[in-house]
Design a protein around this motif. Structure first.
Motif, PDB file in Angstrom:
ATOM      1  N   ALA A 223       0.890  -1.284  -0.081  1.00 31.03           N
ATOM      2  CA  ALA A 223       0.092  -0.028  -0.049  1.00 31.03           C
ATOM      3  C   ALA A 223       0.891   1.161  -0.151  1.00 31.03           C
ATOM      4  O   ALA A 223       1.707   1.555   1.081  1.00 31.03           O
ATOM      5  CB  ALA A 223      -0.907  -0.066   1.221  1.00 31.03           C
ATOM      6  N   ASN A 224       0.907   1.881  -1.140  1.00 22.80           N
ATOM      7  CA  ASN A 224       1.895   3.060  -1.347  1.00 22.80           C
ATOM      8  C   ASN A 224       1.003   4.085  -2.042  1.00 22.80           C
ATOM      9  O   ASN A 224       0.919   4.079  -3.347  1.00 22.80           O
ATOM     10  CB  ASN A 224       3.143   2.767  -2.179  1.00 22.80           C
ATOM     11  CG  ASN A 224       3.946   3.727  -2.246  1.00 22.80           C
ATOM     12  OD1 ASN A 224       3.699   4.697  -1.612  1.00 22.80           O
ATOM     13  ND2 ASN A 224       5.001   3.575  -3.117  1.00 22.80           N
ATOM     14  N   ALA A 225       0.426   4.886  -1.246  1.00 22.73           N
ATOM     15  CA  ALA A 225      -0.633   5.944  -1.896  1.00 22.73           C
ATOM     16  C   ALA A 225      -0.041   7.102  -2.538  1.00 22.73           C
ATOM     17  O   ALA A 225       1.050   7.549  -2.171  1.00 22.73           O
ATOM     18  CB  ALA A 225      -1.414   6.510  -0.602  1.00 22.73           C
ATOM     19  N   VAL A 226      -0.361   7.347  -3.769  1.00 19.92           N
ATOM     20  CA  VAL A 226      -0.114   8.463  -4.601  1.00 19.92           C
ATOM     21  C   VAL A 226      -1.266   9.376  -4.767  1.00 19.92           C
ATOM     22  O   VAL A 226      -2.378   8.819  -5.217  1.00 19.92           O
ATOM     23  CB  VAL A 226       0.593   7.791  -5.903  1.00 19.92           C
ATOM     24  CG1 VAL A 226       0.869   9.153  -6.823  1.00 19.92           C
ATOM     25  CG2 VAL A 226       1.665   7.230  -5.789  1.00 19.92           C
ATOM     26  N   THR A 227      -0.999  10.621  -4.495  1.00 21.26           N
ATOM     27  CA  THR A 227      -2.316  11.582  -4.671  1.00 21.26           C
ATOM     28  C   THR A 227      -1.716  12.501  -5.767  1.00 21.26           C
ATOM     29  O   THR A 227      -0.918  13.071  -5.529  1.00 21.26           O
ATOM     30  CB  THR A 227      -2.546  12.168  -3.356  1.00 21.26           C
ATOM     31  OG1 THR A 227      -2.640  11.416  -2.240  1.00 21.26           O
ATOM     32  CG2 THR A 227      -3.683  13.442  -3.352  1.00 21.26           C
ATOM     33  N   PHE A 228      -2.713  12.770  -6.636  1.00 21.67           N
ATOM     34  CA  PHE A 228      -2.701  13.647  -7.716  1.00 21.67           C
ATOM     35  C   PHE A 228      -3.130  15.044  -7.456  1.00 21.67           C
ATOM     36  O   PHE A 228      -3.930  15.243  -6.391  1.00 21.67           O
ATOM     37  CB  PHE A 228      -3.202  13.159  -8.884  1.00 21.67           C
ATOM     38  CG  PHE A 228      -2.291  11.851  -9.442  1.00 21.67           C
ATOM     39  CD1 PHE A 228      -1.235  11.754 -10.158  1.00 21.67           C
ATOM     40  CD2 PHE A 228      -3.190  10.609  -9.031  1.00 21.67           C
ATOM     41  CE1 PHE A 228      -0.722  10.758 -10.762  1.00 21.67           C
ATOM     42  CE2 PHE A 228      -2.426   9.458  -9.449  1.00 21.67           C
ATOM     43  CZ  PHE A 228      -1.227   9.453 -10.178  1.00 21.67           C
ATOM     44  N   GLU A 229      -3.072  15.984  -8.167  1.00 18.72           N
ATOM     45  CA  GLU A 229      -3.526  17.251  -7.809  1.00 18.72           C
ATOM     46  C   GLU A 229      -4.833  17.608  -8.054  1.00 18.72           C
ATOM     47  O   GLU A 229      -5.546  18.120  -7.206  1.00 18.72           O
ATOM     48  CB  GLU A 229      -2.819  18.149  -8.758  1.00 18.72           C
ATOM     49  CG  GLU A 229      -1.395  18.709  -8.791  1.00 18.72           C
ATOM     50  CD  GLU A 229      -0.658  19.655  -9.760  1.00 18.72           C
ATOM     51  OE1 GLU A 229      -1.635  20.367 -10.413  1.00 18.72           O
ATOM     52  OE2 GLU A 229       0.378  20.032  -9.598  1.00 18.72           O
ATOM     53  N   LEU A 328       2.675 -19.935 -21.735  1.00 19.95           N
ATOM     54  CA  LEU A 328       2.104 -18.827 -21.097  1.00 19.95           C
ATOM     55  C   LEU A 328       3.139 -17.332 -21.497  1.00 19.95           C
ATOM     56  O   LEU A 328       4.281 -17.656 -21.190  1.00 19.95           O
ATOM     57  CB  LEU A 328       1.879 -18.738 -19.649  1.00 19.95           C
ATOM     58  CG  LEU A 328       1.305 -17.419 -18.761  1.00 19.95           C
ATOM     59  CD1 LEU A 328       0.296 -17.864 -17.885  1.00 19.95           C
ATOM     60  CD2 LEU A 328       2.471 -16.480 -18.225  1.00 19.95           C
ATOM     61  N   THR A 329       2.780 -16.197 -21.905  1.00 15.66           N
ATOM     62  CA  THR A 329       3.464 -15.192 -21.943  1.00 15.66           C
ATOM     63  C   THR A 329       2.685 -14.007 -22.065  1.00 15.66           C
ATOM     64  O   THR A 329       1.534 -13.703 -21.405  1.00 15.66           O
ATOM     65  CB  THR A 329       4.153 -15.257 -23.219  1.00 15.66           C
ATOM     66  OG1 THR A 329       5.278 -14.141 -23.539  1.00 15.66           O
ATOM     67  CG2 THR A 329       3.115 -15.024 -24.611  1.00 15.66           C
ATOM     68  N   ALA A 330       3.097 -12.859 -22.512  1.00 13.34           N
ATOM     69  CA  ALA A 330       2.581 -11.529 -22.287  1.00 13.34           C
ATOM     70  C   ALA A 330       2.699 -10.865 -23.760  1.00 13.34           C
ATOM     71  O   ALA A 330       3.588 -11.299 -24.438  1.00 13.34           O
ATOM     72  CB  ALA A 330       2.978 -10.687 -21.495  1.00 13.34           C
ATOM     73  N   ASP A 331       1.815  -9.971 -24.304  1.00 16.92           N
ATOM     74  CA  ASP A 331       1.754  -9.149 -25.113  1.00 16.92           C
ATOM     75  C   ASP A 331       2.853  -7.992 -25.177  1.00 16.92           C
ATOM     76  O   ASP A 331       3.301  -7.376 -26.149  1.00 16.92           O
ATOM     77  CB  ASP A 331       0.410  -8.568 -25.607  1.00 16.92           C
ATOM     78  CG  ASP A 331      -0.334  -7.956 -24.682  1.00 16.92           C
ATOM     79  OD1 ASP A 331      -0.020  -7.836 -23.538  1.00 16.92           O
ATOM     80  OD2 ASP A 331      -1.288  -7.206 -24.768  1.00 16.92           O
ATOM     81  N   HIS A 332       3.077  -7.346 -23.968  1.00  8.84           N
ATOM     82  CA  HIS A 332       4.124  -6.532 -23.379  1.00  8.84           C
ATOM     83  C   HIS A 332       4.165  -6.329 -22.004  1.00  8.84           C
ATOM     84  O   HIS A 332       3.199  -6.892 -21.228  1.00  8.84           O
ATOM     85  CB  HIS A 332       3.639  -5.029 -24.215  1.00  8.84           C
ATOM     86  CG  HIS A 332       2.146  -4.698 -23.922  1.00  8.84           C
ATOM     87  ND1 HIS A 332       2.045  -4.239 -22.627  1.00  8.84           N
ATOM     88  CD2 HIS A 332       0.951  -4.763 -24.614  1.00  8.84           C
ATOM     89  CE1 HIS A 332       0.490  -4.255 -22.596  1.00  8.84           C
ATOM     90  NE2 HIS A 332      -0.070  -4.133 -23.654  1.00  8.84           N
ATOM     91  N   GLY A 333       5.171  -5.460 -21.568  1.00 12.03           N
ATOM     92  CA  GLY A 333       5.348  -5.032 -20.108  1.00 12.03           C
ATOM     93  C   GLY A 333       4.617  -3.895 -19.942  1.00 12.03           C
ATOM     94  O   GLY A 333       3.486  -3.631 -20.516  1.00 12.03           O
ATOM     95  N   GLY A 334       5.051  -3.144 -18.991  1.00 17.98           N
ATOM     96  CA  GLY A 334       4.254  -1.996 -18.600  1.00 17.98           C
ATOM     97  C   GLY A 334       5.431  -1.239 -17.702  1.00 17.98           C
ATOM     98  O   GLY A 334       6.343  -1.738 -17.082  1.00 17.98           O
ATOM     99  N   VAL A 335       5.045  -0.194 -17.243  1.00 18.91           N
ATOM    100  CA  VAL A 335       5.634   0.789 -16.373  1.00 18.91           C
ATOM    101  C   VAL A 335       4.366   1.380 -15.475  1.00 18.91           C
ATOM    102  O   VAL A 335       3.674   1.859 -15.640  1.00 18.91           O
ATOM    103  CB  VAL A 335       6.531   1.928 -16.938  1.00 18.91           C
ATOM    104  CG1 VAL A 335       5.643   2.984 -17.601  1.00 18.91           C
ATOM    105  CG2 VAL A 335       7.641   2.361 -16.185  1.00 18.91           C
ATOM    106  N   ASP A 336       5.005   1.649 -14.159  1.00 19.90           N
ATOM    107  CA  ASP A 336       4.333   2.232 -13.025  1.00 19.90           C
ATOM    108  C   ASP A 336       4.201   3.947 -13.526  1.00 19.90           C
ATOM    109  O   ASP A 336       5.055   4.487 -14.288  1.00 19.90           O
ATOM    110  CB  ASP A 336       5.062   2.112 -11.661  1.00 19.90           C
ATOM    111  CG  ASP A 336       4.131   2.328 -10.716  1.00 19.90           C
ATOM    112  OD1 ASP A 336       2.694   2.359 -10.768  1.00 19.90           O
ATOM    113  OD2 ASP A 336       4.406   2.465  -9.479  1.00 19.90           O
ATOM    114  N   VAL A 337       3.170   4.424 -12.658  1.00 22.78           N
ATOM    115  CA  VAL A 337       3.060   5.919 -12.796  1.00 22.78           C
ATOM    116  C   VAL A 337       4.151   6.586 -12.452  1.00 22.78           C
ATOM    117  O   VAL A 337       4.955   6.453 -11.814  1.00 22.78           O
ATOM    118  CB  VAL A 337       1.935   6.433 -11.723  1.00 22.78           C
ATOM    119  CG1 VAL A 337       0.602   5.669 -12.327  1.00 22.78           C
ATOM    120  CG2 VAL A 337       2.165   6.217 -10.560  1.00 22.78           C
TER     121      VAL A 337
END
Length: 540
Positions: A223-229, A328-337
């Protein structure tokens, strides 16, 4: 590439670096009667490695098989449609023709929803809006299996139409299902499973049930909260609103699995003399990644639920009682905000400045050249940049040069290449994790469909604005040439397997020839980009 017709189920002995057929000593083990290809959208190798110690069910079981933890979607345009197009074709997007989820056709306009557009979606006819696989330029494993044996049954069930069509192939008579936002559907005039109404009803009930999500206990430390404007907050332990977007929940994957198991039973897959194929595309991980990022408690909870669903799939396959193989595999990865990445040491993480989005760049170029209409096509930032065919021919080169100069002046942009420059680059070879950016872009390049420019952003640059509403806006993404978007796990498993792990960098295009080898299916030399992976050590 050719594979021997005289192989045991798991006696495949092809090396990574060759496309020459080799023979293997037969064993008593039969060939698989069923191949199950599982694709988890946005399931990066980073996610697999991070949550591997926490898996306790299906994903834990598959991880006891043959594991290539450093698989790659090798191309630069790491999106859903290009990624899915590689997995069961053995071909990179430069060969499949699926260079992006959408591309523009500057010389051809279409009428869609009462508007004129130049956009082509990879799995729809722009004139009729009917789902179609016609833009896929190559054959899938299912196409080849059915051509070799007309009795072979091919089925694909996915949360997205572009996933289902790219996995199933060109035969629209196959059992191909996707979720259209309200129910599972198939091609016009194609048949649906008899029991699909019950699956749709259960999915609709699930979608309309507004119940707070019980975050998985193993995930509370994340649990690592991120609050936007705007006041939007992600990464909190539990919230009724967090999963109000049904697709961004394990309930969506559960509905896909329900439909896939229905097809498995009604079609009696794997129970004939021939080998059948069932492809399943789970999409919820992608929606969670887009709406909440890859680094919070929401993604952790999704991984735990996915683990349980894969366990349910394996249990059902065991119950069927026929020899089967799961890949099993994936179509691509991803990155966090970028906001959380910046908190956690990636100081360069940021959101792309709006001036580089198509509308703003189009206005800039048009003002410079005093053009009356738009200079650049498209609504969202993508690597391929398309210029309007309405630009006077004597101004076209200047328009491209003006845009290129502005892109290259941005500290968010790593590399800009022209169509002409990419067209001169040979198809990439060598270790996929050591390719240059130019080679990665070349693997996504189709001279008939690519843009006049290709713009690659720097690492950890996200071309999406901050969110205004929790669980609705896309706030994190992919579609870059960087490792976090290219790396995907590649796993093979079957009952009784003697597993091993190979950390060498391999490609998603290696999956199809590997599976073809397991069933003795010949692939003509030169047809594909991939090479069969050596699974001989895993033989029973």
């Amino acid at each position: 590439m050719k594979t021997s017709g005289n192989r045991s189920l798991f006696g495949l002995a092809l090396t990574l670096a060759t496309a020459i057929a080799q023979s293997a000593t037969p064993t008593e083990a039969p060939r698989p009667k069923l191949i199950v290809m599982v694709v988890v959208d946005q399931y990066s190798a980073d996610l697999f490695n991070e949550y591997r110690p926490l898996y306790k069910e299906g994903l834990k079981q598959l991880a006891t098989g043959v594991v290539f933890p450093r698989g790659h979607q090798s191309h630069a345009a790491t999106e859903t449609c290009p990624g899915h197009s590689t997995i069961l074709t053995g071909a990179r997007p430069a060969r499949t023709g699926i260079i992006a989820n959408e591309w523009q056709t500057p010389k051809q306009a279409y009428e869609a929803n009462g508007q004129t557009t130049h956009e082509v979606y990879c799995a729809k006819d722009p004139a009729t809006q009917a789902v179609t696989p016609k833009y896929l330029k190559v054959s899938t494993l299912g196409d080849r299996m059915h051509a070799a044996n007309s009795k072979a049954k091919i089925a694909a069930v996915a949360g997205k139409d572009r996933a289902a069509t790219m996995l199933a192939g060109h035969d629209t008579d196959t059992m191909t299902l996707w979720w259209n936002g309200k129910k599972f559907e198939t091609y016009a005039n194609a048949r649906l499973p008899k029991g699909i109404d019950a699956v749709n009803a259960a999915a609709e009930k699930s979608m309309r049930t507004d119940v707070p999500v019980d975050m998985h206990a193993a995930c509370r430390s994340r649990a690592n909260a991120v609050t936007f404007e705007s006041g939007v907050q992600i990464g909190v332990e539990t919230s009724e609103e967090n999963y109000s977007a049904w697709r961004a929940s394990s309930a969506f994957d559960a509905a896909v699995l329900d439909a896939a198991l229905l097809v498995l039973d009604e079609e009696e897959l794997g129970r004939g003399e021939q080998t059948d194929l069932l492809a399943i595309g789970f999409s919820a991980t992608d929606y969670v990644g887009h709406r909440y990022g890859a680094g919070g408690i929401e993604m952790c909870t999704q991984q735990m639920r996915l683990d349980a669903l894969i366990g349910r799939l394996v249990d059902r396959l065991d119950h069927v009682g026929v020899p089967y193989v799961i890949a099993l595999t994936a179509d691509h990865g991803g990155v966090d905000v970028p906001e959380r990445n910046k908190q956690q040491g990636a100081g360069q993480a940021k959101r792309l400045e709006l001036e580089l989005y198509p509308a703003q760049m189009s206005k800039y170029v048009a003002e410079k050249l005093r053009l009356k209409g738009p200079a650049i096509l498209g609504n969202f930032f993508t690597p391929d940049i398309y210029f309007s065919d309405a630009i006077p021919k004597n101004l076209r080169a200047r328009a491209i040069a003006i845009a290129r100069q502005r892109y290259e002046a941005s500290d968010s942009v790593e590399l800009v290449m022209s169509w002409e420059e990419l067209n001169k680059i040979p198809a990439p070879t060598g270790l996929v994790d050591e390719w240059t950016l130019q080679q990665r872009a070349r693997a996504s390049f189709d001279p008939e469909r690519s843009g006049s420019l290709v713009v690659l952003t720097k690492p950890f640059v996200t071309p999406l604005p901050p969110p205004t509403k929790t669980g609705r806006d896309y706030i994190a993404g992919h579609a870059t040439p960087w490792g976090y978007d290219r790396r995907v796990p590649i796993l093979f498993w079957w009952p009784g397997i003697r597993g091993f792990e190979q950390p060498i960098a391999v490609e998603s295009v290696d999956i199809m020839p590997t599976l073809a080898g397991l069933i003795g299916l010949e692939i003509p030399e030169g047809d594909i980009d991939g090479h069969a992976l050596d699974l001989s050590r895993a033989e029973q």
